[in-house]
Each structure stands twice: as structure tokens, then as C-alpha cells.
Motif scaffolding. Structure first.
Motif, PDB file in Angstrom:
ATOM      1  N   ARG A 112      34.128  79.390  59.577  1.00 16.38           N
ATOM      2  CA  ARG A 112      33.542  78.050  59.707  1.00 16.38           C
ATOM      3  C   ARG A 112      32.101  77.965  59.190  1.00 16.38           C
ATOM      4  O   ARG A 112      31.772  77.030  58.437  1.00 16.38           O
ATOM      5  CB  ARG A 112      33.628  77.573  61.157  1.00 16.38           C
ATOM      6  N   PRO A 113      31.206  78.896  59.538  1.00 17.64           N
ATOM      7  CA  PRO A 113      29.837  78.787  58.974  1.00 17.64           C
ATOM      8  C   PRO A 113      29.819  78.888  57.457  1.00 17.64           C
ATOM      9  O   PRO A 113      29.021  78.213  56.792  1.00 17.64           O
ATOM     10  CB  PRO A 113      29.100  79.972  59.624  1.00 17.64           C
ATOM     11  N   ARG A 116      30.995  75.493  56.090  1.00 19.54           N
ATOM     12  CA  ARG A 116      29.951  74.465  56.225  1.00 19.54           C
ATOM     13  C   ARG A 116      28.876  74.633  55.158  1.00 19.54           C
ATOM     14  O   ARG A 116      28.413  73.656  54.564  1.00 19.54           O
ATOM     15  CB  ARG A 116      29.329  74.531  57.632  1.00 19.54           C
ATOM     16  N   GLU A 117      28.483  75.873  54.914  1.00 20.36           N
ATOM     17  CA  GLU A 117      27.453  76.130  53.896  1.00 20.36           C
ATOM     18  C   GLU A 117      27.966  75.745  52.514  1.00 20.36           C
ATOM     19  O   GLU A 117      27.229  75.159  51.710  1.00 20.36           O
ATOM     20  CB  GLU A 117      27.055  77.606  53.928  1.00 20.36           C
ATOM     21  N   GLN A 120      28.004  71.979  52.165  1.00 21.34           N
ATOM     22  CA  GLN A 120      26.644  71.466  52.003  1.00 21.34           C
ATOM     23  C   GLN A 120      26.132  71.740  50.590  1.00 21.34           C
ATOM     24  O   GLN A 120      25.520  70.869  49.956  1.00 21.34           O
ATOM     25  CB  GLN A 120      25.720  72.137  53.028  1.00 21.34           C
ATOM     26  N   THR A 125      34.594  68.451  49.835  1.00 21.60           N
ATOM     27  CA  THR A 125      35.384  68.776  51.021  1.00 21.60           C
ATOM     28  C   THR A 125      35.970  70.174  50.869  1.00 21.60           C
ATOM     29  O   THR A 125      36.594  70.487  49.855  1.00 21.60           O
ATOM     30  CB  THR A 125      36.511  67.752  51.211  1.00 21.60           C
ATOM     31  N   VAL A 144      36.191  71.035  56.413  1.00 24.31           N
ATOM     32  CA  VAL A 144      34.810  70.566  56.537  1.00 24.31           C
ATOM     33  C   VAL A 144      34.599  69.487  55.481  1.00 24.31           C
ATOM     34  O   VAL A 144      34.724  69.747  54.282  1.00 24.31           O
ATOM     35  CB  VAL A 144      33.800  71.716  56.336  1.00 24.31           C
TER      36      VAL A 144
END
Length: 274
Positions: A112-113, A116-117, A120, A125, A144
Motif C-alpha cells: 500500500r505505501p 500510494r507513492e 502520487q 490510478t 489507489v
């Protein structure tokens, strides 16, 4: 009560395979205190009967005897190790950590991290697809959303066909040839590849390149860029970036592919035994 507790432990352990032997204390490389402590913990995890202390341990973790003694003192004081005559054994805190983590690491939690990175950084998506080798099923487990005003929406919990779309083909490219031959190629859109020979050629190119694009093969008007991730050398799933085809002219596909591939490689390192 003791007998019941012992039986409970037997039942729990019976369903969990014994992990393969860890490599010698070689990870991580470096000379900081944290890296040396990591090598000490790796050695304790790999040798349940304990490690020899003194100069042998100092040589193994890459430190002089004074530094080694300080690390051992810290490990014993915090419960990471137990000091016995001439040996250092795994301590209660280390065993407690192992119990909290359990026998299996959930890839989605670790990923997950990273997802997300990537979302960003790319603005697109990002989805995590997990592959179950025993059932030959791939499922989109984590999504995400992109940060751009116009981004593609994906749903989690959806089964992903291995032969159609970037996410599935990134996995299929690293499956045994018999798995490919056994597939029933049904058209999902007008762009779905249904010729087995052509599919096999696509998979060979994917293996050589390390990433794959999919253009409307599974979902009309969706463009995907995907790379596989591995656990101890076996394909375990893929990370995909999905873009609406309306924005395709403004996308640098090569740059997006590099970002996705780097994220997949990072996840592979985290999930695999050093």
C-alpha cells in the motif's frame, strides 16, 4: 490446561510450512549500527539453535569485538536475544515479533505505501493484482486513485483474466507454458487477443522487456501499463497503472513504465527472503 495449550500449538503449526533456511549473515551490507544489528537479527532468525559469540560472531556481522559486545548487550537487554554460555539465542521479543507478523506476510499491506507513492508520483490510478498459483486466479485486491482531475476508476475484488489486459499478461508471461496452453481465450472486447500463438509471442516480448501495456483488451477505453512482482523468484502478482484513453496522447508511456517497474521491483525485494 498445559496439554490443551500444547494441542492448540500443534494444530496451528501443522498448517504452516517451515520456512526455507535463510542465507548466511550477509544482509544488509554496510557498517552502520542498524545494519550490523540487522545482520545479528538475521543470524538469530536463521539459526534457532543459537549463534556462537566472541570473534566468530564479530566476523559474521562485520564488526570488531568491542562493537559486537555492545550490540549483543543491547540485543540481550531489549529481549531480542538470550545470552547462554558461548552462544546467543533468539530472545522473547524476537519471537514475539515473529508471532505478530505470522507465518505469512500479506502483500497488500506491504504494497500500500508503494502504491500510494506511485499514484502520487505518476498521477494515475494504481492497482495491485495478487496471483494465486494454486488456483491460477488473479484478483485486483488494492486500488489507489490517481490525483489528476481526470483519472480512471478501478474496483477492488475483481478477478483479472490472465490473457487479457496488462495486469494479467504481466503475470502470465512468467507462468509455466502448460498454464498458457490450458487457457480458454474468450473475447472480452474487440481488442482481446484470442490467438494462442500470437499470445505466446506477446508473452515472450513481455518477459524480455519486463513490463507490458494493454489497450482496451479487458476494459474498453482503458490503457494500462503494468509490471510483475515476485516472491522468492516466483511471480506473485503485478502492479498496474490505468489511464483513460482520452488522456493517452499526453502520457509518456516509457516514463510511466519505468515508474511502475521500479515499484514492482521494490515490492519484490520487500516480500522476498534476503
Amino acid at each position: 490446561m498445559a496439554r490443551q495449550a500444547a494441542q492448540t500449538i500443534e494444530i496451528v503449526c501443522a498448517g504452516n510450512p517451515v520456512p526455507r533456511t535463510l542465507e548466511p549473515i550477509t544482509f544488509p551490507a554496510g557498517s552502520t549500527a542498524v545494519e550490523r544489528m540487522a545482520r545479528l537479527i538475521t543470524g538469530l532468525a536463521a539459526n534457532s539453535d543459537g549463534l556462537p559469540t566472541g570473534n566468530d560472531l564479530a566476523s559474521a556481522i562485520g564488526a570488531n569485538i568491542a562493537t559486537t559486545n555492545r550490540l549483543v548487550s543491547t540485543a540481550v537487554g531489549t529481549g531480542l536475544a538470550l545470552q547462554l554460555p558461548g552462544r546467543l539465542q533468539p530472545g522473547p521479543r524476537l519471537l514475539h515479533w515473529a508471532a505478530l507478523l505470522g507465518p505469512d506476510i500479506e502483500p497488500a499491506l506491504i504494497a500500500r505505501p508503494i502504491l500510494r507513492e506511485l499514484a502520487q508520483e505518476s498521477g494515475e490510478t494504481i492497482g495491485l493484482i495478487q496471483f494465486h498459483a494454486d488456483t491460477k486466479e488473479a484478483v485486483m485486491t488494492t486500488v489507489v486513485d490517481g490525483v489528476r482531475p481526470l483519472h480512471y476508476g478501478l474496483a477492488s475484488g475483481v478477478r483479472i483474466p490472465l490473457y487479457a489486459g496488462a495486469g494479467g499478461k504481466a503475470i502470465l508471461a512468467h507462468c509455466p507454458p502448460n498454464d498458457v496452453q490450458a487457457l480458454k481465450l474468450e473475447p472480452l472486447t474487440e481488442c482481446t487477443q484470442t490467438n494462442l500463438r500470437a499470445l505466446a509471442k506477446d508473452l515472450e516480448e513481455i518477459r524480455e522487456r519486463g513490463w507490458v501495456v494493454g489497450d482496451g483488451e479487458r476494459i474498453p477505453d482503458a490503457f494500462g501499463v503494468c509490471a510483475p512482482y515476485f516472491i522468492d523468484g516466483a511471480v506473485a502478482g503485478s502492479i498496474t497503472a490505468t489511464v483513460t484513453r482520452l488522456r493517452l496522447p499526453e502520457i509518456d508511456v516509457q516514463a510511466l513504465a519505468r515508474m511502475v517497474q521500479q515499484a514492482a521491483q521494490q515490492l519484490s525485494r520487500l516480500l522476498s527472503t534476503p
